[in-house]
Design a protein around this motif. Sequence first.
Motif: not given
Length: 113
Positions: A9-12, A104-108
């Motif tokens: 999972i990548e966070l932005g 921090q959010v998922m689905r940037m």
Amino acid sequence: MERTDMDEIELGALKKLEIVVEGEHREFVTDLLDHAGVKGYTIVENLSGKGAHGFHQGHLMFNDDALLIMIIAAVPEPLVQPILGGFAPFLGRHSGVVFVSDIQVMRMVKFQG
């Protein structure tokens, strides 16, 4: 060590704006956010709480304009100062507050132009 789905999972990084105003100013806030290029926001109605002007009850029977609302938006950092600049004159004449925090959010992709 075994990898899990969480490892992928990548966070932005974004900024969260939490804007509390009287309901009658909803259109001003949403227009400002729209014109600044904000991709979306959430509106929470019927807020209760205590502030500088005393206690505000959440649900009134006759006048939704007098209710407090919160508009929540996740925005890229470069949009924060222009949005706050747009609010400065408004907050000089009306009650309200803008909270700004790091998130921090998922689905940037949902937040990018």
